[in-house]
Design a protein around this motif. Structure first.
Motif, PDB file in Angstrom:
ATOM      1  N   SER A  15       0.837  -1.196   0.000  1.00 20.40           N
ATOM      2  CA  SER A  15       0.000   0.000   0.000  1.00 20.40           C
ATOM      3  C   SER A  15       0.874   1.248   0.000  1.00 20.40           C
ATOM      4  O   SER A  15       2.100   1.195   0.149  1.00 20.40           O
ATOM      5  CB  SER A  15      -0.926   0.008   1.219  1.00 20.40           C
ATOM      6  N   HIS A  16       0.221   2.403  -0.122  1.00 23.78           N
ATOM      7  CA  HIS A  16       0.928   3.686  -0.073  1.00 23.78           C
ATOM      8  C   HIS A  16       1.527   3.941   1.299  1.00 23.78           C
ATOM      9  O   HIS A  16       2.351   4.845   1.456  1.00 23.78           O
ATOM     10  CB  HIS A  16      -0.034   4.818  -0.440  1.00 23.78           C
ATOM     11  N   GLU A  17       1.122   3.162   2.283  1.00 18.50           N
ATOM     12  CA  GLU A  17       1.595   3.356   3.651  1.00 18.50           C
ATOM     13  C   GLU A  17       2.666   2.339   4.048  1.00 18.50           C
ATOM     14  O   GLU A  17       2.888   2.087   5.230  1.00 18.50           O
ATOM     15  CB  GLU A  17       0.409   3.287   4.611  1.00 18.50           C
ATOM     16  N   ARG A  18       3.346   1.779   3.074  1.00 16.75           N
ATOM     17  CA  ARG A  18       4.335   0.736   3.323  1.00 16.75           C
ATOM     18  C   ARG A  18       5.423   1.187   4.310  1.00 16.75           C
ATOM     19  O   ARG A  18       5.739   0.472   5.254  1.00 16.75           O
ATOM     20  CB  ARG A  18       4.976   0.295   2.005  1.00 16.75           C
ATOM     21  N   GLU A  19       5.999   2.357   4.087  1.00 18.45           N
ATOM     22  CA  GLU A  19       7.105   2.801   4.924  1.00 18.45           C
ATOM     23  C   GLU A  19       6.664   3.013   6.373  1.00 18.45           C
ATOM     24  O   GLU A  19       7.392   2.701   7.312  1.00 18.45           O
ATOM     25  CB  GLU A  19       7.721   4.084   4.360  1.00 18.45           C
ATOM     26  N   GLY A  66      -3.137   0.572   5.543  1.00 16.97           N
ATOM     27  CA  GLY A  66      -3.678   0.732   4.201  1.00 16.97           C
ATOM     28  C   GLY A  66      -4.519  -0.457   3.787  1.00 16.97           C
ATOM     29  O   GLY A  66      -4.859  -1.333   4.590  1.00 16.97           O
ATOM     30  N   GLY A 151      -8.839   4.077   3.046  1.00 17.99           N
ATOM     31  CA  GLY A 151      -7.465   4.569   3.088  1.00 17.99           C
ATOM     32  C   GLY A 151      -7.147   5.132   4.443  1.00 17.99           C
ATOM     33  O   GLY A 151      -8.024   5.307   5.297  1.00 17.99           O
ATOM     34  N   SER A 153      -3.789   7.429   6.876  1.00 22.90           N
ATOM     35  CA  SER A 153      -2.682   8.385   6.905  1.00 22.90           C
ATOM     36  C   SER A 153      -3.002   9.690   6.186  1.00 22.90           C
ATOM     37  O   SER A 153      -2.103  10.392   5.746  1.00 22.90           O
ATOM     38  CB  SER A 153      -1.406   7.755   6.316  1.00 22.90           C
ATOM     39  N   LEU A 155      -3.960  10.256   3.329  1.00 23.08           N
ATOM     40  CA  LEU A 155      -3.607  10.297   1.910  1.00 23.08           C
ATOM     41  C   LEU A 155      -4.860  10.559   1.078  1.00 23.08           C
ATOM     42  O   LEU A 155      -5.886   9.914   1.253  1.00 23.08           O
ATOM     43  CB  LEU A 155      -2.969   8.965   1.495  1.00 23.08           C
ATOM     44  N   TYR A 176      -6.752   7.391  -4.849  1.00 20.93           N
ATOM     45  CA  TYR A 176      -6.515   6.359  -3.839  1.00 20.93           C
ATOM     46  C   TYR A 176      -7.666   5.372  -3.713  1.00 20.93           C
ATOM     47  O   TYR A 176      -7.686   4.549  -2.800  1.00 20.93           O
ATOM     48  CB  TYR A 176      -6.247   7.022  -2.479  1.00 20.93           C
ATOM     49  N   TYR A 219      -0.320  13.739   5.692  1.00 15.85           N
ATOM     50  CA  TYR A 219       0.680  12.668   5.792  1.00 15.85           C
ATOM     51  C   TYR A 219       1.987  13.190   6.378  1.00 15.85           C
ATOM     52  O   TYR A 219       2.565  12.577   7.283  1.00 15.85           O
ATOM     53  CB  TYR A 219       0.918  12.058   4.409  1.00 15.85           C
TER      54      TYR A 219
END
Length: 339
Positions: A15-19, A66, A151, A153, A155, A176, A219
């Protein structure tokens, strides 16, 4: 067996929230190792099922943020494999992750929420954006919030103060996901309240007050050190803080959540907490609210994390025993967690 042989901390994903997820996973893994537990850190990839089958008697601690981590799909797989895990079951996760559904459930129970309209991308495109923009403005007024229905964070979230800004905000939300929610803007004090169940029932932790430097908790404000001031306990009158705690506990119950959750609220000028969203896999990073609340409660993140693992293990053992043929429950062998 007295407990699991290992704890599998699941973090990363696509997902876009991997980190953010990886940072959460590292922190919880370290906390669990501090409690003397054997921890396996792994990602959600094509090797996961084989790893779980080889790992033996384990508990999974899902920290995927995510869509793939919080929409219930991963938890469905874990239940299918009969692997105990920390947190809400698939159906509750799925409902909570979709703001267009969760907000209706919460509102129907009498909890204050912003007025909300959900619009699929296809509807917005086919029915004419200009006409819908006018209708949204007439219905909700300005300012308003636009965000993806699914979704986290922040985003794809935008505060819209005029009709001219709305089309771009809708496009940002649709980047998203296929459904956007448009909500009336509630002005007030932004707080978040975590709920933890250490085995004797859910408890609300002290509310965390959120004061982003930019005025918007986006974010960057969430995950960049120094960009947001967190105050815990929140600077609220005692009766308002109690009301916020009761709201978070009510949300936890209404959505069928388990072990841990985090509910984001806006406290309006009249002291009423308005539900914004709930989270089944709260962030555990150095800038996340839940660890701050744990500390303010006088608890230790490692102890809490170990308690949650124990709860998940014991729940799995109880259900597994109850599902044996000839047991008192009479249930068939199958998913230990969802029953």
């Amino acid at each position: 067996m007295n407990g699991p042989s290992s704890v599998v901390v699941l973090a990363g994903g696509l997902s876009h929230e991997r980190e953010v997820s990886l940072r959460s996973g590292r922190r919880v893994a370290q906390a669990l190792r501090g409690q003397g537990l054997d921890v396996i850190e792994t990602d959600a990839d094509s090797t996961l099922v084989d790893q779980l089958e080889r790992a033996g008697e384990v508990v999974v601690f899902p920290l995927l943020h995510g869509e793939a981590g919080e929409d219930g799909s991963l938890r469905e797989v874990l239940s299918l494999l009969d692997v105990p895990f920390v947190g809400a079951v698939a159906s509750a996760s799925r409902m909570t992750f979709d703001k267009s559904i969760a907000t209706r459930v919460i509102a129907d129970a009498g909890v204050p929420t912003p007025a909300q309209i959900a619009l699929p991308h296809e509807t917005f495109r086919e029915l004419g954006a200009a006409s819908l923009v006018r209708a949204l403005g007439d219905q909700l007024g300005f300012p308003m919030m636009v965000k993806p229905a699914k979704g986290g964070s922040a985003l794809g979230c935008t505060k819209v103060t005029s009709a001219e800004q709305l089309p771009a905000a809708m496009v940002a939300a649709y980047a998203y996901g296929q459904v956007a929610v448009v909500e009336s803007f509630v002005d007030g004090t932004e707080i978040t309240v975590a709920v933890i169940d250490r085995g004797s029932g859910p408890e609300a932790l002290p509310a965390v007050q959120i004061q982003p430097e930019s005025g918007i908790y986006d974010y960057a404000a969430r995950y960049t050190a120094g960009r947001t001031r967190f105050i815990c306990p929140a600077q609220l009158p005692d009766e308002v803080a109690d009301r916020a705690a009761d709201t978070a506990l009510t949300v936890h119950r209404l959505l069928g959540l388990a072990d841990l959750s985090r509910t984001d609220l806006i406290v309006a000028a009249d002291g009423r907490p308005y539900f914004l969203e709930a989270n089944v896999a709260p962030g555990m990073t150095e800038t996340s609210a839940l660890p701050l609340a744990v500390e303010a409660a006088g608890w230790d993140l490692g102890t809490i994390s170990a308690d949650l693992v124990r709860n998940a293990w014991e729940r799995g053992v109880r259900t597994s025993v109850g599902s044996r043929p000839g047991s008192a429950s009479g249930a068939s062998v199958g998913n230990r967690h969802d029953r």
